[in-house]
Design a protein around this motif. Structure first.
Motif, PDB file in Angstrom:
ATOM      1  N   VAL A 135      10.456  93.256 146.822  1.00  0.00           N
ATOM      2  CA  VAL A 135       9.070  92.827 146.696  1.00  0.00           C
ATOM      3  C   VAL A 135       8.224  93.754 147.548  1.00  0.00           C
ATOM      4  O   VAL A 135       8.643  94.178 148.638  1.00  0.00           O
ATOM      5  N   ASP A 172       7.393  93.271 137.756  1.00  0.00           N
ATOM      6  CA  ASP A 172       6.677  92.032 137.512  1.00  0.00           C
ATOM      7  C   ASP A 172       5.574  91.907 138.549  1.00  0.00           C
ATOM      8  O   ASP A 172       5.764  92.252 139.723  1.00  0.00           O
ATOM      9  N   LEU A 228       3.063  89.364 140.599  1.00  0.00           N
ATOM     10  CA  LEU A 228       2.867  87.980 140.991  1.00  0.00           C
ATOM     11  C   LEU A 228       1.378  87.752 141.217  1.00  0.00           C
ATOM     12  O   LEU A 228       0.754  88.412 142.054  1.00  0.00           O
ATOM     13  N   CYS A 229       0.788  86.855 140.438  1.00  0.00           N
ATOM     14  CA  CYS A 229      -0.647  86.623 140.568  1.00  0.00           C
ATOM     15  C   CYS A 229      -0.985  85.245 140.030  1.00  0.00           C
ATOM     16  O   CYS A 229      -0.240  84.653 139.240  1.00  0.00           O
ATOM     17  N   ASP A 230      -2.122  84.724 140.480  1.00  0.00           N
ATOM     18  CA  ASP A 230      -2.607  83.428 140.011  1.00  0.00           C
ATOM     19  C   ASP A 230      -3.483  83.630 138.778  1.00  0.00           C
ATOM     20  O   ASP A 230      -3.210  83.147 137.699  1.00  0.00           O
ATOM     21  N   ALA A 284      -2.921  89.397 143.743  1.00  0.00           N
ATOM     22  CA  ALA A 284      -2.300  88.241 144.389  1.00  0.00           C
ATOM     23  C   ALA A 284      -3.133  87.744 145.564  1.00  0.00           C
ATOM     24  O   ALA A 284      -3.088  86.563 145.906  1.00  0.00           O
ATOM     25  N   TRP A 324       5.914  82.203 146.185  1.00  0.00           N
ATOM     26  CA  TRP A 324       6.004  82.525 144.759  1.00  0.00           C
ATOM     27  C   TRP A 324       7.400  82.200 144.230  1.00  0.00           C
ATOM     28  O   TRP A 324       8.372  82.168 144.986  1.00  0.00           O
ATOM     29  N   ASP A 325       7.494  82.011 142.918  1.00  0.00           N
ATOM     30  CA  ASP A 325       8.776  81.876 142.232  1.00  0.00           C
ATOM     31  C   ASP A 325       8.889  83.056 141.261  1.00  0.00           C
ATOM     32  O   ASP A 325       8.083  83.162 140.333  1.00  0.00           O
ATOM     33  N   ILE A 326       9.861  83.935 141.483  1.00  0.00           N
ATOM     34  CA  ILE A 326       9.943  85.132 140.635  1.00  0.00           C
ATOM     35  C   ILE A 326      10.405  84.804 139.220  1.00  0.00           C
ATOM     36  O   ILE A 326      10.239  85.620 138.309  1.00  0.00           O
ATOM     37  N   ARG A 367       7.003  83.794 137.949  1.00  0.00           N
ATOM     38  CA  ARG A 367       5.975  84.736 138.408  1.00  0.00           C
ATOM     39  C   ARG A 367       4.679  84.006 138.798  1.00  0.00           C
ATOM     40  O   ARG A 367       3.593  84.552 138.656  1.00  0.00           O
ATOM     41  N   LYS A 368       4.826  82.789 139.267  1.00  0.00           N
ATOM     42  CA  LYS A 368       3.668  81.985 139.630  1.00  0.00           C
ATOM     43  C   LYS A 368       3.734  81.556 141.091  1.00  0.00           C
ATOM     44  O   LYS A 368       4.803  81.456 141.682  1.00  0.00           O
ATOM     45  N   GLN A 369       2.557  81.285 141.636  1.00  0.00           N
ATOM     46  CA  GLN A 369       2.465  80.741 142.981  1.00  0.00           C
ATOM     47  C   GLN A 369       2.915  79.289 142.966  1.00  0.00           C
ATOM     48  O   GLN A 369       2.556  78.524 142.071  1.00  0.00           O
TER      49      GLN A 369
END
Length: 317
Positions: free
Chosen positions: A118, A139, A141-143, A148, A176-178, A181-183
């Motif tokens: 990461v 990937d 990671l973003c909301d 992010a 986050w959960d990979i 891919r969400k917070q």
């Protein structure tokens, strides 16, 4: 009356510019561990638990802001101002992968299973790279949107194989959960976050922001967060991994390393650096802690104790 032994640090030479980040490996089966350092000279260095130099990772073309080791110490990952993150073989010193970014990479971490890394930095983006498919696109990671955080990502850590956490200058800590891919959770601070440490033995995150140091459950739970306000702004902080009764800090505003009890009381002020102290960290056995400024200094938790290169000859204060 017997005086207490004076804290006499060991100096680990080699870097030619300010040391930006320090990271110890977990304790290995033989009771040893490694230390990796990042520096504006662009050359991360690997050291034995005694502080003795093992080797230098050569290949970055700019300042290195973050370097961390895999749990088994076979791999290292680094992030640099040359817009790349690199994965290294710690035995050969060779770069195994190089991952391009569009701006400075300020922070990196490798997953416990050595399957992913990461990264975060001045793009405000948190990326996940699959080491099994190094040529694949990462990937994100973003909301919402493509970022992010609303500021530079200052620190990322792994908490298990599927949960990275990121901390930014926007003052927000995010989990986050990979897989999705969400917070999954977040925690806000009143000011920019300057550092974050994952203390695996204590299952806590140690976060500095403004004049505060917060000790946070590593996974988002209902457990309370222990937060302290100091009289100065710490640049970084590290919790003793065994006793959990003290923490060490550095500061960008002076040249001192400070030891505090867990209730915030200042126990000791250690002088030896000749510039701001950018980073501090306890070793995994809690016997020493390292501080980084223009040099790396190693300090004993119990001064005078025979340990490593210290032979119990420290003089009294």
């Amino acid at each position: 009356m017997t005086s207490q032994p004076k804290a006499v640090p060991l100096v680990a030479p080699g870097h030619t510019r300010p040391v930006t980040h320090l990271s110890f490996s977990p304790l290995q089966d033989d009771g040893t561990y490694l230390l990796v350092s990042s520096c504006k000279d662009g050359n991360p260095m690997l050291r034995e638990w005694t502080g003795d130099w093992i080797g230098t990772f050569l290949g970055h073309k700019g300042a290195v802001w973050s370097t961390k080791l895999s749990p088994d110490t076979s791999r290292a990952v680094s992030g640099s101002a040359d817009f790349t993150a690199k994965v290294w073989d710690t035995y050969s010193g060779e770069a195994l992968c190089s991952f391009p970014h569009n701006h400075i990479v300020r922070t990196v971490a490798i997953s416990p299973a050595l399957s992913h890394i990461v990264t975060g930095g001045q793009e405000k983006i948190v990326r996940i790279f699959n080491l099994g498919r190094p040529d694949a696109d990462p990937d994100l990671l973003c909301d919402t949107g493509t970022t992010a955080h609303n500021g530079t990502v200052k620190s990322v850590v792994w908490i298990g194989d599927h949960t990275p956490a990121s901390a930014g200058e926007d003052g927000v800590l995010k989990w986050w959960d990979i897989r999705t891919r969400k917070q999954v959770a977040s925690l806000s601070f009143p000011g920019p976050i300057t550092s974050m440490e994952y203390s695996a033995p204590t299952s806590r995150l140690v976060v500095t922001s403004g004049k505060s140091v917060a000790f946070i459950p590593a996974l988002p739970t209902a457990a309370p967060t222990h937060s302290l306000t100091l009289s100065y702004q710490p640049s970084s902080a590290s919790l003793h991994p065994i006793r959990q009764d003290r923490f060490v800090t550095g500061s960008m505003n002076d040249e001192w390393v400070r030891i505090h009890s867990i209730d915030g009381e200042e126990r000791d002020v250690l002088k030896g650096h000749h510039g701001p102290v950018h980073c501090v960290e306890f070793s995994p056995d809690g016997e020493i802690y390292a501080s980084g400024s223009g040099t790396i200094r190693l300090w004993q938790t119990t001064p005078g104790k025979t340990y490593g290169l210290w032979q119990g000859t420290a003089s009294g204060s």
